[in-house]
Motif scaffolding. Structure first.
Motif, PDB file in Angstrom:
ATOM      1  N   LEU A 203      32.603  48.504  35.978  1.00 19.96           N
ATOM      2  CA  LEU A 203      33.674  47.664  35.863  1.00 19.96           C
ATOM      3  C   LEU A 203      34.991  48.437  36.218  1.00 19.96           C
ATOM      4  O   LEU A 203      35.899  48.004  36.922  1.00 19.96           O
ATOM      5  N   SER A 247      39.774  38.247  37.950  1.00 19.54           N
ATOM      6  CA  SER A 247      38.974  38.396  39.111  1.00 19.54           C
ATOM      7  C   SER A 247      39.832  38.266  40.261  1.00 19.54           C
ATOM      8  O   SER A 247      40.415  37.282  40.243  1.00 19.54           O
ATOM      9  N   PRO A 396      34.532  41.715  41.812  1.00 16.55           N
ATOM     10  CA  PRO A 396      33.455  41.656  41.460  1.00 16.55           C
ATOM     11  C   PRO A 396      32.355  42.011  42.542  1.00 16.55           C
ATOM     12  O   PRO A 396      31.137  42.350  42.074  1.00 16.55           O
ATOM     13  N   LEU A 399      31.129  45.844  41.931  1.00 11.28           N
ATOM     14  CA  LEU A 399      30.328  46.176  40.875  1.00 11.28           C
ATOM     15  C   LEU A 399      28.856  46.484  41.107  1.00 11.28           C
ATOM     16  O   LEU A 399      28.306  46.334  42.231  1.00 11.28           O
ATOM     17  N   THR A 413      29.153  36.986  34.021  1.00 13.33           N
ATOM     18  CA  THR A 413      30.299  37.485  33.885  1.00 13.33           C
ATOM     19  C   THR A 413      31.430  37.736  35.025  1.00 13.33           C
ATOM     20  O   THR A 413      32.390  37.732  35.230  1.00 13.33           O
ATOM     21  N   TYR A 414      30.009  37.789  35.912  1.00 10.41           N
ATOM     22  CA  TYR A 414      30.767  38.079  37.436  1.00 10.41           C
ATOM     23  C   TYR A 414      30.166  37.127  38.679  1.00 10.41           C
ATOM     24  O   TYR A 414      30.984  37.452  39.699  1.00 10.41           O
ATOM     25  N   LYS A 415      29.684  36.442  38.243  1.00  8.29           N
ATOM     26  CA  LYS A 415      29.278  35.755  39.426  1.00  8.29           C
ATOM     27  C   LYS A 415      28.852  34.227  38.808  1.00  8.29           C
ATOM     28  O   LYS A 415      27.903  33.863  38.059  1.00  8.29           O
TER      29      LYS A 415
END
Length: 858
Positions: A203, A247, A396, A399, A413-415
């Motif tokens: 991250l 983000s 993101p 990552l 958390t990211y998608k």
């Protein structure tokens, strides 16, 4: 040796037809076994390599609070956004217990804190002309399945009451408007451990590099203030100030349209304003304004991307006036979905299907809810008050997480999760299909991913001791795809559950699996959505099942080959029994004849070995794959072994031959009939039972390869069920189908040759019997019916025996049977009948050409 070879070649020359069958069988056994062995090794190696390459994932084990299991986990399926639906439940003490365990390389906690509803400035509108104006904000999506739409209307005036008080709003429906157009956006906030998250997904490396953007550091403090300290006299509660990174990509997909309309109400002069206000107040204020038309003076349209860029602009241009612009209460917490299992409308495409109905409540503005509200009834003043301050932005897409569709794990958390609208409410295909995305409806099936990340310290300040929703774990030295790695993961997962009382699931080696969900609103079907859910343990299951499947290929072919070799040598013994009796009468010793039989069998084995080497050379030339010399030697030794044990029974029977009885025996049986002969069926049954031993061998020769073939088909179908239950399995399936079909073909042809060998001998020994039937008036078609009937009845008996053997083998292998797949047992009846008929047709032509006179003279 020369004498043995001479006798062997003379026998083959005299019986060319049987020699062709033996040679064909040798080619099938030798070439087929070598080809299958080579292909099996090649494909097995390819599968292991494929699984090895696609086995690695962002985390190995996920730990959740107890009681968070879903009905979908009965099939080892996890919905793609299941972690985002867990709101706390793990204490910091439990987390540290996990982190301090041996072999834990990374333990990354995740706290789904909840939503903040933050206003973002979109535009500014300058209006000075006297009048009453309406602002209409409409949010829409682009698909019918997730048709989330929300409209909000408000009114303001110019010329009077521009600064509206609550009393003015109640009387006339006016609100204050300073020209700034804001939109409230619910943003999901999550807490992470910056150090562990950096080790898990990198991250820190995804943070945008600029003077105003940085990763978390010790300088980013989490502070708490009482509201009284902030000047709210007599108001209880705390405000938590904490760092966040934002983000660069929006987590929702929707469109926002803002229309500004001047209503058709006279409002230019003081008199007009006075009369209009009296009319508005008299007719209900805002409800009356809702009925008035007007002329649009301004129109603004924004996508989710546009609005998110507004956020980024505010931060990157450092135009946030002060931190309090971002402050506000915790708007809502997340919650899980309640699925119900139901039959799939198209099970061949979607093996698993579920239904999802809305809950029995809607929001105040009529938004449909599929998740239970968590803070309903909790007063705003009693909710945690949050004040994030922005320290950086992260991308993101940079990552270090899997982007491979065959083994992608749910990194909510990211998608954000997605879906596809594939069927309407009547199960008719949607053409073209529609993509489904999360929207700003926080209670919908597809929940947005967190847009803001803070620290676990901040999450604990906001939510309390049980702030952590899940822990994603990586284990040391788990680098290769093997049973040992799997056992290590299982051991650590058990230790975590024992020491913490939490749920620990092994996610390494999982793969997305297509699942279809029936979306309903208040029990009214809307349509079906396809999603890529997570099939837990797909890689290891594929390895175990393919290993079993490939082992079954080799085992089946070995047993079928052994049955064929035994049948061939036994038929050879029966066909040459008179010849052996003559040799014994001429003074040959029993051991010499036994050596002759063994030598002939080994000679055929030698031909098969040569064939195997030739096939291996072709495989190596065409595919480039080289079978290990040790395995090639093992294959040759096995071929020689089965051709040594194959003639053992005939070798033992040589010692029991009585030359006198054999030479004076006429081949027309004088045994009593079993049932009275009245029809062809009764004649066939008598014929079969008069030769019990011989026909028992024929039945077994049919039953064993057929039952084993059924076992293989069952394993193959089970394997396909495993493979096609996930995207990784579908990828692997493309690599192995050729082995399936080739092994079935070879095993089937060898079993046909086995049947033909025995049927040939049976019919050859009965030539005098058929000659006598011709003499008494039988026609060729009658003889044909008898021969085919015998083959069919032997096949029926062999089918029932084969079915019983297949059931026993399958139960031994799996300890249970899938009743839905037992239709395969019908094949155990059909194949032997067909095989028996085919086996009887091969020698039929020779038998129907019998000349009765030539046989009755002998």
């Amino acid at each position: 040796m020369a004498r043995y070879l001479s006798l062997i070649f003379k026998n083959w020359k005299q019986k060319k037809d049987r020699f062709v069958l033996i040679l064909l069988g040798a080619i099938l056994i030798g070439g087929g076994m070598n080809l299958l062995f080579s292909l099996t090794e090649t494909k097995q190696g390819t599968i292991v390599d494929t699984l090895q390459n696609k086995w690695e994932s962002s985390y190995h084990i996920v730990v959740r609070p107890t009681g968070t299991k879903s009905i979908t986990e009965e099939h080892n399926l996890f919905e793609p956004n299941y972690l985002s639906g867990i709101s706390g439940g793990i204490t910091l003490e439990q987390y540290h217990t996990i982190k301090n365990m041996d072999d834990i390389q990374v333990a990354a906690p995740l706290s789904i804190i909840g939503f903040m509803n933050i206003n973002i400035l979109l535009d500014n509108l300058s209006i000075d002309e006297p009048g009453i104006y309406k602002i209409e904000e409409k949010i829409t999506t682009n698909n019918t399945l997730n048709d989330y739409s929300k409209t909000r209307e408000s009114y303001f005036s110019r010329g009077i009451y521009e600064e509206a008080t609550p009393e003015i709003y109640r009387k006339y429906g006016f609100t204050s408007f300073d020209g700034d157009l804001y939109k409230g956006s619910p943003l999901l906030l999550a807490g992470i451990d910056p150090i562990e998250e950096a080790k898990l997904v990198g991250l820190n490396k995804s943070v945008i590099s600029s003077p105003d953007s940085s990763y978390f550091s010790d300088d980013n403090l989490v502070k708490s203030y009482t509201l009284e300290e902030l000047g709210y006299v007599g108001v209880q509660g705390e405000l938590t100030e904490f760092p966040v990174i934002l983000s660069t990509h929006p987590s929702i997909k929707e469109n926002t349209q803002i229309n500004v309309t001047k209503l058709d109400i006279p409002f230019e002069s003081n008199l007009e304003r006075k009369e209009s206000l009296e009319k508005i107040s008299k007719n209900g204020g805002e409800s009356f304004l809702n009925t008035i038309n007007g002329n649009e003076i301004s129109n603004f349209q924004y996508t989710a991307n546009d609005i998110h860029n507004k956020w980024l602009d505010l931060f990157s241009n450092n135009t946030v006036k002060n931190a309090t612009e971002l402050s506000g209460p915790l708007y809502e917490k997340t919650s899980s979905l309640s699925y119900k299992e139901e039959p799939s409308p198209f099970p061949n495409r979607w093996k698993n299907a579920y239904s999802l109905d809305s809950v029995n409540e809607n929001t105040d503005d009529g938004v449909v809810m599929f998740r239970e509200a968590q803070l309903k009834g909790t007063s705003i003043k009693n909710r945690p008050r949050l004040q994030p301050y922005l320290i950086g932005m992260y991308d993101p897409t940079d990552l270090d997480i899997s982007k491979n569709t065959e083994n992608e794990l749910p990194m909510e958390t990211y998608k954000s999760p997605t879906g596809t609208h594939v069927l309407d409410s009547n199960n008719n295909p949607i053409n073209p299909t529609e993509d489904v995305y999360p929207t700003s409806n926080i209670y919908e099936p597809l929940i947005q991913s967190p847009s803001m990340l803070t620290t676990i310290e901040a999450a604990q300040k906001i939510l309390g001791d049980k702030a952590i929703s899940s822990v994603r774990i990586k284990i040391k030295d788990v680098t290769d795809f093997s049973e040992e790695s799997q056992q290590k993961l299982e051991k650590i997962a058990e230790e975590i559950e024992e020491e913490t009382g939490l749920e620990a699931d092994i996610m390494l080696g999982s793969s997305p699996s297509p699942v279809i969900v029936n979306i309903t609103t208040n029990n009214k079907e809307i349509g079906w959505m396809e999603q890529a859910w997570i099939k837990v343990g797909a890689s290891m299951q594929i390895l175990q099942e393919t290993t079993l499947g490939y082992s079954s290929i080799i085992i089946i072919l070995i047993i079928v080959a052994m049955v064929y070799v035994f049948s061939t040598t036994y038929v050879t013994f029966l066909a040459r029994k008179r010849e052996f009796a003559i040799l014994l009468a001429m003074g040959w010793k029993v051991k010499h004849i036994q050596m002759l039989i063994l030598f002939e069998s080994l000679f055929i084995g030698f031909i098969i070995c040569i064939t195997s080497l030739f096939v291996q050379f072709l495989v190596q030339s065409l595919s480039g794959y080289q079978l290990l010399y040790s395995k090639l030697l093992l294959l040759i030794l096995f071929i020689l072994f089965i051709y040594i044990i194959g003639p053992l029974i005939p070798i033992l029977l040589i010692g029991k031959i009585n030359p006198n009885e054999i030479l004076k025996n006429d081949e027309i049986s004088s045994k009593k009939t079993i049932i009275h002969v009245k029809s062809l069926i009764s004649l066939i049954i008598n014929s079969i039972f008069r030769r019990k031993l011989r026909n028992s061998i024929s039945i077994i020769a049919i039953a064993i390869p057929t039952s084993l073939l059924v076992v293989y088909i069952y394993i193959s179908l089970r394997l396909d069920g495993i493979l096609f239950s996930s995207w990784l399995g579908e990828y692997v399936a493309l690599e192995i189908n050729i082995v399936h079909y080739l092994s079935v073909a070879i095993a089937f042809f060898i079993s046909i040759l086995t049947i033909s060998e025995l049927m040939w001998q049976n019919l050859t020994e009965r030539k005098k019997e058929f000659a006598l039937l011709y003499v008494v008036g039988w026609k060729k078609r009658d003889i044909t019916k008898v021969i085919i009937g015998e083959g069919a009845i032997i096949g029926v008996i062999g089918g029932f025996i084969g079915a019983f053997i297949a059931i026993c083998i399958l139960y031994f292998m799996y300890h249970s049977l899938d009743i839905k797949s037992l239709w395969i047992i019908a094949i155990a009846i059909i194949i032997p009948i067909i095989s028996g008929i085919i086996g009887s047709l091969i020698p039929l032509k020779k038998v129907t050409k019998i000349q009765p006179i030539s046989f009755l003279k002998t």
